[in-house]
Write an enzyme that holds these catalytic residues in place. Structure first.
Site, PDB file in Angstrom:
ATOM      1  N   GLY A 158       0.797  -1.221   0.000  1.00  0.00           N
ATOM      2  CA  GLY A 158       0.000   0.000   0.000  1.00  0.00           C
ATOM      3  C   GLY A 158       0.827   1.268   0.000  1.00  0.00           C
ATOM      4  N   ASN A 159       0.178   2.363  -0.343  1.00  0.00           N
ATOM      5  CA  ASN A 159       0.829   3.668  -0.343  1.00  0.00           C
ATOM      6  C   ASN A 159      -0.231   4.763  -0.352  1.00  0.00           C
ATOM      7  OD1 ASN A 159       0.481   3.340  -3.401  1.00  0.00           O
ATOM      8  ND2 ASN A 159       2.080   1.858  -2.894  1.00  0.00           N
ATOM      9  N   GLY A 213       8.899   0.212   0.546  1.00  0.00           N
ATOM     10  CA  GLY A 213       9.588  -0.717   1.428  1.00  0.00           C
ATOM     11  C   GLY A 213       9.420  -0.486   2.916  1.00  0.00           C
ATOM     12  N   SER A 238       7.161   2.305  -6.437  1.00  0.00           N
ATOM     13  CA  SER A 238       7.007   2.089  -7.885  1.00  0.00           C
ATOM     14  C   SER A 238       5.537   2.194  -8.282  1.00  0.00           C
ATOM     15  CB  SER A 238       7.564   0.723  -8.276  1.00  0.00           C
ATOM     16  OG  SER A 238       6.855  -0.281  -7.574  1.00  0.00           O
ATOM     17  N   GLU A 239       4.637   2.198  -7.285  1.00  0.00           N
ATOM     18  CA  GLU A 239       3.200   2.294  -7.591  1.00  0.00           C
ATOM     19  C   GLU A 239       2.730   3.748  -7.673  1.00  0.00           C
ATOM     20  OE1 GLU A 239       1.700  -0.300  -4.428  1.00  0.00           O
ATOM     21  OE2 GLU A 239       1.273  -1.792  -5.955  1.00  0.00           O
ATOM     22  N   HIS A 247      -4.808  -7.493  -7.826  1.00  0.00           N
ATOM     23  CA  HIS A 247      -3.880  -6.603  -7.137  1.00  0.00           C
ATOM     24  C   HIS A 247      -4.499  -5.935  -5.903  1.00  0.00           C
ATOM     25  CE1 HIS A 247      -0.850  -3.028  -7.575  1.00  0.00           C
ATOM     26  NE2 HIS A 247      -1.008  -3.424  -6.332  1.00  0.00           N
TER      27      HIS A 247
HETATM   28 ZN   LIG Z   1      -0.274  -2.641  -4.553  1.00  0.00          ZN
END
Ligand SMILES: [Zn+2]
Length: 239
Positions: free
Chosen positions: A49-50, A66, A95-96, A178
């Site tokens: 997640g982000n 990370g 990277s998302e 995803h």
């Molecule tokens: Zn994801």
């Protein structure tokens, strides 16, 4: 910090973990706080997640790659431009980030984006099933249908391309095999949409297990669509 004319003119702090303004400082704390809330809900296990938020200068403040969302501190955040170049922070951007930037580029109204892997909604996404059945009046009114974007490999341009056609009309999108991405006027809005998507996925699951789901009729949906547009106008007026 990357060297470029762009970063020089922005005059970012020499210490990239120090906020440049008091509002940025608040936004960093918000990202850390909502990251912990997502973690406690079980939506972002491990380092999944982000979250991100649009800054006053048009740049984007985001959680780094990370790290557990449970352990995030304000100083861990990363600043990127709308092309995904890191212009502040000592950690690396996720990277998302491409899916966040797709929303920011396309939708000037979007101020925050949340990406997570809530288990029931992600189960639907992994079975190739959108959450579009009008089973719950309140979800229809506040969130609308949640479409399913085709599978895209994380960290590639495919991700932004896979959600592109849904961005204009949807504030929540399932990502095949995803997870889920949501957007909002505020970070709290985007977070609550994520909660609502998972709650609705639970309801759909139970309704189908019981075996007699009864979607709302077209007439009822029309009434709800009108109520939704009133609700949105009131929400804008009350800001
Ligand atoms: Zn994801």
């Amino acid at each position: 910090m990357e060297k470029s004319g762009f970063t020089t003119t922005l005059n970012l702090s020499l210490d990239p973990s120090i906020p440049r303004t008091s509002s940025e400082s608040q936004q960093r704390r918000q990202l850390a706080r909502f990251g912990k809330r997502l973690y406690r809900l079980g939506f972002v296990p491990g380092t999944a997640g982000n979250l991100s938020i649009r800054l006053a200068d048009g740049l984007v403040l985001a959680t780094p790659t990370g790290m557990s969302k449970h352990q995030l501190r304000s100083s861990d955040m990363v600043i990127v431009d709308l092309d995904g170049r890191r212009v502040g922070g000592s950690r690396n951007a996720t990277s998302e980030i491409a899916m966040h930037l797709a929303y920011y580029r396309r939708r000037p109204d979007v101020q925050a984006v949340v990406h997570a892997h809530p288990p029931v909604a992600t189960g639907f996404a992994s079975c190739g099933r959108a959450l579009e059945e009008p089973l719950c009046s309140e979800v229809v009114m506040t969130l609308g249908a949640v479409p399913l974007a085709p599978y895209a490999t994380t960290g590639t341009d495919e991700v932004a391309a896979s959600i592109e056609s849904f961005l204009d009309r949807h504030d929540a999108i399932l990502l095949a095999n995803h997870g889920v991405v949501t957007a909002g006027d505020t970070l709290e809005d985007a977070f609550m949409r994520m909660e609502t998507v998972e709650h609705f996925a639970h309801i759909c699951l139970v309704a189908h297990q019981l075996g007699s789901a009864k979607p709302l009729s077209c007439d009822r949906l029309q009434q709800l669509a009108e109520a939704r547009s009133r609700y949105k106008k009131n929400a804008v007026a009350s800001r």
